[in-house]
Motif scaffolding. Sequence first.
Motif, short mmCIF file in Angstrom:
data_model
loop_
_atom_site.label_atom_id
_atom_site.label_comp_id
_atom_site.label_asym_id
_atom_site.label_seq_id
_atom_site.Cartn_x
_atom_site.Cartn_y
_atom_site.Cartn_z
N TYR A 62 0.85 -1.19 0.00
CA TYR A 62 0.00 0.00 0.00
C TYR A 62 0.89 1.25 0.00
O TYR A 62 0.68 2.19 -0.79
N LYS A 63 1.87 1.26 0.92
CA LYS A 63 2.79 2.41 1.00
C LYS A 63 3.63 2.50 -0.26
O LYS A 63 3.87 3.60 -0.79
N ARG A 65 2.97 1.69 -3.34
CA ARG A 65 2.26 2.28 -4.48
C ARG A 65 2.16 3.79 -4.34
O ARG A 65 2.32 4.54 -5.31
N ALA A 66 1.89 4.25 -3.12
CA ALA A 66 1.80 5.70 -2.89
C ALA A 66 3.14 6.38 -3.14
O ALA A 66 3.20 7.46 -3.75
N THR A 69 3.85 6.63 -6.80
CA THR A 69 3.00 7.65 -7.42
C THR A 69 3.54 9.04 -7.14
O THR A 69 3.48 9.93 -8.01
N TYR A 70 4.11 9.24 -5.95
CA TYR A 70 4.67 10.54 -5.60
C TYR A 70 6.02 10.79 -6.27
O TYR A 70 6.52 11.90 -6.25
N THR A 93 6.47 11.45 1.71
CA THR A 93 5.26 11.15 0.94
C THR A 93 3.99 11.41 1.75
O THR A 93 2.96 11.82 1.19
N THR A 97 -0.58 12.30 1.04
CA THR A 97 -1.56 11.21 1.00
C THR A 97 -2.93 11.65 1.51
O THR A 97 -3.79 10.80 1.77
N ASN A 100 -6.29 9.78 1.03
CA ASN A 100 -6.01 8.35 0.88
C ASN A 100 -6.06 7.75 2.28
O ASN A 100 -5.63 8.37 3.24
#
Length: 467
Positions: A62-63, A65-66, A69-70, A93, A97, A100
Amino acid sequence: MAVAPFITDTFLLQNKFAEELYFNYAEKQPIIDYHNHLPPAEIAQNRVFENISQVWIAGDHYKWRAMRTYGINEKYITGNAPDEEKFAAWAKTVPHTLRNPLFHWTQLELKRYFGIDDYLNEGNSHEVYSAINQKLQQPDYSTQGLLSRMNVQMLCTTEDPTDTLEHHKQLATGSFTTKVSTAFRPDKAILIDSDTYNDYIAQLEKASGTAINTFKDLKDALLQRMDFFHENGCRISDHGLNQLPFAAFTDSEVNAVFEKKRSGKSISPNEAEQFKTALLLFLCEEYANRKWVQQFHLGALRNNNVRMHRLLGPDTGWDSIGDYPQAATLSKFLDALDTKDKLAKTILYNLNPADNELFATMVGNFNDGSLRGKVQYGSGWWFLDQKDGIIRQINALSNMGLLSTFVGMLTDSRSFLSFPRHEYFRRVLCNLLGQEMDSGELPQDVAWVGNMVSDICYRNAKQYFEI
């Protein structure tokens, strides 16, 4: 100007009814986490983590992917950067979020485990990293300490049939008060269209002590492993599939498909479907014979990024929601078991939110009055385990079935710091009910509604899994 913490006592609770429901009926209920992917070796060994990155960032796609993306380089995610630099990359990051669920989860976890109210960001990364690492060296921050801190009464990890269960055996005879069970996950034996299928069968032969040359041999080997799991406390199975299979077959056809695969020949999609149907029906009948609970996680489209899958392997953050047709084969499969009176307690999870009402109505087709909530519409899973997904699942279940019989939340996590997600779910549940009490849509009887809250948060699962 400093921003006040928002993880307060009334976080997500928007009226007095929600507060009463949460504080009097939900907050103090023990946690039964009946499906997760925690490593049992680390529980049995009571691992003490060297730093927060090892327990909080490693393995958490989960982390990952974030962060990708950043624009965070893979070196600081799954690469060889030092652990503090990986933590700093995550801290950088976090402020981005907002909205999210990771933002809520991050602040909840910092507060519940480490008493940190400050918002994690690039500026305080080193300070937070050092403060947490000092706490992690204390005995009550070991893996067992972290679980006890969250009042986890029982958790269930997920193991392949070839597993030795050595760590579960160790825990069963130890002093740790949290019950650690296992779930039988035979997907690799079912997915005959996999390129590595024959390699897996060789592993199963070794684990079962059985030569596997025919379909009957395969069933015998899996029976041996099921008996072994049962002897070691297993009462739950789990399957992660695109969709439940259902194709007409004969025993001779299935045996021919298996022997064809074992000889290295290619099989057709229909042959694969026949084999999967036959083997999964066999397994499910055996679950019913043993009075196990069976779980089906359906609908993930996995390993979409071939380049990154080649570099990093599965379960590293390249999966998404699939749009597989579910209803027809799901109905036929469950009905085939029910016709023989071999439908075990069943939990169905969908990953595509478009299937919410489909799944919520499907469970009602097979609740036959023999058990309370025998067939369950499972909690919001994976991409759907956030506030919106939780509410949508609760609403679909409420509209199409009985929310009062729901067995509640699970983490489905690989992280020892994920258990505040149960608190998150409980707050969302209590607020939803509290809002409807306030608007007059539900009786303003806190004890009545609160009793249902306690059932959903704890008692239903305790009864369902016979804990």
